[in-house]
Design an enzyme around this catalytic site. Structure first.
Site, short mmCIF file in Angstrom:
data_model
loop_
_atom_site.label_atom_id
_atom_site.label_comp_id
_atom_site.label_asym_id
_atom_site.label_seq_id
_atom_site.Cartn_x
_atom_site.Cartn_y
_atom_site.Cartn_z
N GLY A 46 0.79 -1.05 0.15
CA GLY A 46 -0.11 -0.10 -0.04
C GLY A 46 0.99 1.16 -0.09
O GLY A 46 1.98 1.13 0.32
N GLN A 51 3.05 9.80 1.29
CA GLN A 51 4.45 9.09 1.14
C GLN A 51 5.03 9.51 0.09
O GLN A 51 6.38 9.40 -0.01
CB GLN A 51 4.19 7.67 1.21
N CYS A 89 6.12 -0.17 7.07
CA CYS A 89 5.74 1.14 6.42
C CYS A 89 6.82 1.48 5.51
O CYS A 89 8.13 1.45 5.72
CB CYS A 89 5.51 2.21 7.21
N LEU A 90 6.66 1.69 4.12
CA LEU A 90 7.89 2.19 3.17
C LEU A 90 8.39 3.41 3.73
O LEU A 90 9.50 3.73 3.23
CB LEU A 90 7.11 2.36 1.81
N HIS A 131 -3.88 1.22 7.92
CA HIS A 131 -2.54 1.97 7.77
C HIS A 131 -2.74 3.14 6.63
O HIS A 131 -2.08 4.12 7.09
CB HIS A 131 -1.68 0.87 7.49
N GLU A 132 -3.21 2.85 5.55
CA GLU A 132 -3.15 3.97 4.50
C GLU A 132 -4.10 5.22 4.91
O GLU A 132 -3.70 6.37 4.61
CB GLU A 132 -3.46 3.35 3.05
N HIS A 135 -2.40 7.34 7.09
CA HIS A 135 -1.56 8.26 6.62
C HIS A 135 -2.03 9.69 6.01
O HIS A 135 -1.47 10.55 5.97
CB HIS A 135 -0.86 7.52 5.24
ZN ZN Z 1 2.81 3.44 5.82
#
Ligand code: ZN
Length: 160
Positions: A46, A51, A89-90, A131-132, A135
């Site tokens: 995701g 991000q 998380c990226l 999670h997304e 963000h």
């Molecule tokens: Zn993330």
């Protein structure tokens, strides 16, 4: 399409509330394409627009690698149950931590044609949706982590 630079923990853009998308434009279509490409290239499940430094309420999610979901202005409208597991998380590369999330989530959103759509899921998909959406409100999983963040090897975990 192009790979975009993924912003990392500590950058202010990740702490800000993203704005609703009011109309589809060629630029936003390009952003969505870039987000998908960036997510796949980073082996993520995701990615949210903040991000990649864009404060718009757009997320892309694909927990299997062949089932991409694009959610614009997503809202979680239903949750149930509970799951506790490792999350990454990226924007927090090389780390993971234990987070408790609902086991079932239903979200409503707009699709790329600005038509209302729904996405519901359990387990990893439910976790990714939560999670997304976090963000988009400037929240990272590290705020919810139970216990210490752990080091993970780069290719061993799914990251969002
Ligand atoms: Zn993330």
């Amino acid at each position: 399409m192009a790979i975009r630079n993924i912003r990392e923990l500590g950058e202010e853009v990740l702490t800000k509330k993203a704005r609703e998308v009011t109309e589809m434009t060629p630029r936003i279509r390009e952003l969505i394409g870039d987000m998908l490409e960036t997510m796949y290239e980073a082996n993520g499940v995701g990615l949210a627009a903040p991000q990649v430094g864009v404060l718009k309420r757009i997320v892309v999610i694909d927990v299997t690698g062949e089932d991409p979901h694009i959610l614009i202005n997503p809202r979680i409208v239903e949750t149930s149950g509970e799951q506790t597991g490792q999350e990454g998380c990226l924007s927090v590369p090389g780390k993971s931590g234990q987070v408790t999330r609902p086991n079932y989530v239903k979200a409503v959103a707009l699709d790329v044609n600005m038509k209302e759509t729904e996405l519901e899921g359990t387990e990893l998909l439910a976790r990714a949706i939560c999670h997304e959406v976090d963000h988009l409100d400037g929240h990272l999983y590290v705020e919810k982590v139970e216990g210490p963040l752990q080091d993970v090897s780069a290719d061993d975990d799914e990251e969002e």
